[in-house]
Design a protein around this motif. Structure first.
Motif, PDB file in Angstrom:
ATOM      1  N   SER A 107       5.362  -8.040 -17.598  1.00 25.00           N
ATOM      2  CA  SER A 107       6.669  -8.168 -18.232  1.00 25.00           C
ATOM      3  C   SER A 107       7.091  -9.627 -18.106  1.00 25.00           C
ATOM      4  N   GLY A 108       6.826 -10.398 -19.158  1.00 25.73           N
ATOM      5  CA  GLY A 108       7.088 -11.829 -19.092  1.00 25.73           C
ATOM      6  C   GLY A 108       6.146 -12.482 -18.100  1.00 25.73           C
ATOM      7  N   SER A 109       6.713 -13.155 -17.107  1.00 25.84           N
ATOM      8  CA  SER A 109       5.891 -13.769 -16.068  1.00 25.84           C
ATOM      9  C   SER A 109       5.648 -12.833 -14.893  1.00 25.84           C
ATOM     10  N   ALA A 110       6.281 -11.651 -14.881  1.00 27.81           N
ATOM     11  CA  ALA A 110       6.107 -10.685 -13.805  1.00 27.81           C
ATOM     12  C   ALA A 110       4.837  -9.873 -14.047  1.00 27.81           C
ATOM     13  N   LEU A 111       4.128  -9.605 -12.962  1.00 30.76           N
ATOM     14  CA  LEU A 111       2.834  -8.938 -13.077  1.00 30.76           C
ATOM     15  C   LEU A 111       2.619  -8.040 -11.869  1.00 30.76           C
ATOM     16  N   VAL A 112       2.180  -6.799 -12.109  1.00 33.08           N
ATOM     17  CA  VAL A 112       1.868  -5.851 -11.036  1.00 33.08           C
ATOM     18  C   VAL A 112       0.522  -5.209 -11.330  1.00 33.08           C
ATOM     19  N   PHE A 113      -0.372  -5.219 -10.343  1.00 31.85           N
ATOM     20  CA  PHE A 113      -1.633  -4.498 -10.432  1.00 31.85           C
ATOM     21  C   PHE A 113      -1.538  -3.244  -9.574  1.00 31.85           C
ATOM     22  N   LEU A 114      -2.032  -2.145 -10.095  1.00 28.33           N
ATOM     23  CA  LEU A 114      -2.113  -0.896  -9.345  1.00 28.33           C
ATOM     24  C   LEU A 114      -3.594  -0.552  -9.217  1.00 28.33           C
ATOM     25  N   VAL A 115      -4.094  -0.571  -7.976  1.00 25.81           N
ATOM     26  CA  VAL A 115      -5.497  -0.291  -7.708  1.00 25.81           C
ATOM     27  C   VAL A 115      -5.600   1.082  -7.070  1.00 25.81           C
ATOM     28  N   LEU A 116      -6.359   1.970  -7.695  1.00 24.65           N
ATOM     29  CA  LEU A 116      -6.466   3.353  -7.220  1.00 24.65           C
ATOM     30  C   LEU A 116      -7.858   3.639  -6.706  1.00 24.65           C
ATOM     31  N   TYR A 117      -7.929   4.187  -5.482  1.00 21.28           N
ATOM     32  CA  TYR A 117      -9.187   4.704  -4.947  1.00 21.28           C
ATOM     33  C   TYR A 117      -8.891   6.097  -4.402  1.00 21.28           C
ATOM     34  N   VAL A 118      -9.095   7.106  -5.256  1.00 23.72           N
ATOM     35  CA  VAL A 118      -8.757   8.517  -5.001  1.00 23.72           C
ATOM     36  C   VAL A 118      -7.247   8.631  -4.791  1.00 23.72           C
ATOM     37  N   ASP A 119      -6.774   8.706  -3.535  1.00 23.44           N
ATOM     38  CA  ASP A 119      -5.330   8.826  -3.315  1.00 23.44           C
ATOM     39  C   ASP A 119      -4.751   7.609  -2.597  1.00 23.44           C
ATOM     40  N   ASP A 120      -5.566   6.570  -2.402  1.00 22.17           N
ATOM     41  CA  ASP A 120      -5.079   5.313  -1.824  1.00 22.17           C
ATOM     42  C   ASP A 120      -4.700   4.362  -2.949  1.00 22.17           C
ATOM     43  N   ILE A 121      -3.497   3.805  -2.869  1.00 25.82           N
ATOM     44  CA  ILE A 121      -2.988   2.922  -3.925  1.00 25.82           C
ATOM     45  C   ILE A 121      -2.637   1.565  -3.329  1.00 25.82           C
ATOM     46  N   LEU A 122      -3.180   0.511  -3.938  1.00 26.61           N
ATOM     47  CA  LEU A 122      -2.788  -0.855  -3.611  1.00 26.61           C
ATOM     48  C   LEU A 122      -1.937  -1.389  -4.747  1.00 26.61           C
ATOM     49  N   LEU A 123      -0.824  -2.004  -4.412  1.00 24.31           N
ATOM     50  CA  LEU A 123       0.040  -2.647  -5.399  1.00 24.31           C
ATOM     51  C   LEU A 123       0.056  -4.148  -5.119  1.00 24.31           C
ATOM     52  N   ILE A 124      -0.413  -4.925  -6.072  1.00 25.93           N
ATOM     53  CA  ILE A 124      -0.471  -6.376  -5.940  1.00 25.93           C
ATOM     54  C   ILE A 124       0.445  -6.967  -6.994  1.00 25.93           C
ATOM     55  N   LYS A 125       1.396  -7.792  -6.579  1.00 27.91           N
ATOM     56  CA  LYS A 125       2.416  -8.213  -7.543  1.00 27.91           C
ATOM     57  C   LYS A 125       2.900  -9.623  -7.238  1.00 27.91           C
ATOM     58  N   ASN A 126       3.534 -10.215  -8.239  1.00 29.76           N
ATOM     59  CA  ASN A 126       4.160 -11.528  -8.052  1.00 29.76           C
ATOM     60  C   ASN A 126       5.667 -11.466  -8.269  1.00 29.76           C
ATOM     61  N   ASP A 127       6.213 -10.235  -8.330  1.00 30.04           N
ATOM     62  CA  ASP A 127       7.651 -10.081  -8.558  1.00 30.04           C
ATOM     63  C   ASP A 127       8.146  -8.880  -7.757  1.00 30.04           C
ATOM     64  N   GLN A 178       0.832  -1.199   0.000  1.00 31.80           N
ATOM     65  CA  GLN A 178       0.000   0.000   0.000  1.00 31.80           C
ATOM     66  C   GLN A 178       0.866   1.247   0.000  1.00 31.80           C
ATOM     67  N   MET A 179       0.440   2.223  -0.788  1.00 27.71           N
ATOM     68  CA  MET A 179       1.122   3.517  -0.828  1.00 27.71           C
ATOM     69  C   MET A 179       0.086   4.628  -0.749  1.00 27.71           C
ATOM     70  N   ASP A 180       0.513   5.742  -0.209  1.00 31.08           N
ATOM     71  CA  ASP A 180      -0.373   6.899  -0.076  1.00 31.08           C
ATOM     72  C   ASP A 180       0.280   8.086  -0.771  1.00 31.08           C
ATOM     73  N   VAL A 181      -0.508   8.814  -1.519  1.00 29.15           N
ATOM     74  CA  VAL A 181      -0.001   9.999  -2.217  1.00 29.15           C
ATOM     75  C   VAL A 181      -0.212  11.214  -1.325  1.00 29.15           C
ATOM     76  N   LYS A 182       0.863  11.817  -0.905  1.00 26.02           N
ATOM     77  CA  LYS A 182       0.757  13.014  -0.073  1.00 26.02           C
ATOM     78  C   LYS A 182       0.279  14.197  -0.916  1.00 26.02           C
ATOM     79  N   MET A 183      -0.669  14.932  -0.381  1.00 23.92           N
ATOM     80  CA  MET A 183      -1.204  16.123  -1.072  1.00 23.92           C
ATOM     81  C   MET A 183      -1.579  15.787  -2.507  1.00 23.92           C
TER      82      MET A 183
END
Length: 468
Positions: free
Chosen positions: A150-170, A89-94
């Protein structure tokens, strides 16, 4: 400063105020954060616009800002639990200060170059800026989610306003994505996801389980309506409960007294829990929600019974995991003329994926048979949406996951072709003929959608909700 990247945001430039320009006023908002000892340890101040003074077509055009649907988030968390992916999880400041303005907004001495909080278009401006950045990183957008392969690597970025979820296998790809975001925005890395939108995320990686709970939110709701010390309820709606518009107040004094009850506020508070993690209260909520404009004491007691039930079960988790394969199962149920006020029918379904569930309801039918088919048709369309959603996220190709889509209905199988009396039988038949879903029969006692249709005895209700 975020890591080794310094982000400078130019919010405004000094200009002369033109005669034909109407400036928008501002105000300061102050807030302090309290630590665990009850002492203020952080003081914050925001300069915000008085957006309520803005005029559409003059100060702004569009305000819509897409966010990820909660059911999309639940699907990805179910996948993450099954494959043991990292959920960060990441948060975008301002966040809103990163939105570029296309409108010509001139103030007394400052012309805004970036959006600020409480501008009508601030959310949309921020979303457009982030969308431009993530596409530059090579992400692909889908259903308000973005992902990168990228090949077998996969990243999902889920955005809800300024809340970010990163789901990945690499892990390496995840770090590269986080570093790219830091170069463009002032980010706060929150580590492994623990909370999102007031939902607690619990994880047991040894058992491949992810659980979602809103215990903190439910506590706030209970205190809001003075129900935190109430008795604990065993069911959201008891057997034999009868609510109707014929019970509406008949005198002016009674109407005035009932108008002071925060009925609609309580309904809305419970609804958020129901949408996110508590499908078990959906039937009771769907009944009580009908009487917001015509309520009596009995209606309010029914709402308080839901709150009592939530008090007893506030620590319940919506759990994803424990399944041997990713199987999407849909259960439908229907009732003919179950609404005592307008004789409308109800058709409902619930979908389970890797243990978790989400539900929906539809209404209006002319016969008991038709409402059964409407329920099956709506469930089939939802199954198609889920199938399309995961297909477009390349889960089939990149993950080689074996998905099974099954819609279980409590109808005799020989009736499946007898659809001539329905409004649009062709959609239902086409979905079945394409093989997008499989239709099979389930005994009434095993139908997980049963609690969405009517009050049940406690033992049967709990057995079905555990399946959800």
């Amino acid at each position: 400063m975020a890591g080794s990247h310094e982000i400078r945001v130019e919010i405004h430039g000094l200009v002369e105020l033109l005669d034909e320009v109407r400036p928008i006023e501002y105000k300061w908002v102050f807030k302090k954060r309290i630590d665990t000892d009850g002492k203020a340890h952080i003081y914050k101040a925001w300069l915000v616009a008085k957006g309520f003074c803005q005029i559409q077509g003059v100060d702004y055009d569009e305000t819509f800002s897409p966010v990820a649907m909660l059911k999309s988030i639940r699907i990805l968390l179910a996948v993450a639990a099954y494959h043991d992916y990292e959920v960060w999880q990441m948060d975008v400041k301002m966040a809103f200060l990163n939105g570029n303005l296309s409108e010509d907004n001139d103030w007394k001495v400052c012309k805004l170059l970036k959006s600020i909080y409480r501008l009508k278009q601030a959310s949309q401006s921020w979303n457009l800026s982030l969308d431009e950045v993530v596409k530059r990183f090579g992400f692909i957008k889908n259903k308000n989610l973005v992902y990168k392969v990228s090949g077998s690597a996969l990243v999902f970025l889920v955005l809800y306003v300024d809340d970010i979820l990163l789901i990945k296998n690499d892990t390496r790809m995840l770090e590269a994505v986080k570093d790219s975001l830091r170069k463009s925005f002032l980010m706060k890395d929150l580590g492994e996801a623990a909370y999102i939108l007031g939902i607690k995320i619990y994880r047991d990686r040894s058992k491949h389980i992810i659980g979602l709970s809103q215990s903190t939110y439910i506590d706030k709701v209970l205190k809001r309506f003075n129900m935190h010390d109430s008795k604990k309820g065993f069911l959201p709606m008891s057997l034999g409960t009868i609510l109707s518009k014929t019970q509406c107040p008949s005198t002016t004094d009674e109407q005035k007294r009932m108008s002071e009850i925060p009925y609609a506020f309580a309904i809305g508070s419970i609804m958020y829990a129901m949408i996110c993690t508590r499908p078990d209260v959906s039937f009771a909520l769907s009944v009580t929600i009908r009487y917001q404009s015509c309520l009596v004491k009995g209606h309010w007691i029914a709402v308080k019974n839901i709150l009592k039930y939530l008090r007893r079960t506030k620590d319940v988790f919506l759990v994803f995991g424990g399944e041997e394969e990713l199987v999407v199962k849909g259960y439908t149920n229907a009732g003919f003329k179950t609404d005592k006020d307008d004789s409308r029918s109800q058709a409902r379904f619930v979908f389970c994926l890797n243990g978790g569930a989400s539900s929906k309801q539809e209404t209006l039918a002319d016969s008991a048979t038709e409402v059964e088919y409407i329920a099956a048709s709506e469930a089939a369309k939802e199954a198609v949406w889920i199938r399309k959603f995961v297909s477009e996220l390349v889960l089939f190709r990149a993950l080689r996951a074996h998905w099974t889509f099954t819609v279980i209905i409590s109808l005799p199988l020989y009736k499946l072709r007898n659809l001539g009396h329905t409004n649009n039988p062709n959609i239902y038949l086409e979905i079945i003929d394409r093989g997008d879903v499989k239709i099979c029969k389930v005994h009434t006692d095993l139908n997980v959608a049963d609690p969405l249709m009517k009050p049940l005895p406690q033992s049967k209700f709990e057995a079905h909700t555990k399946t959800m």
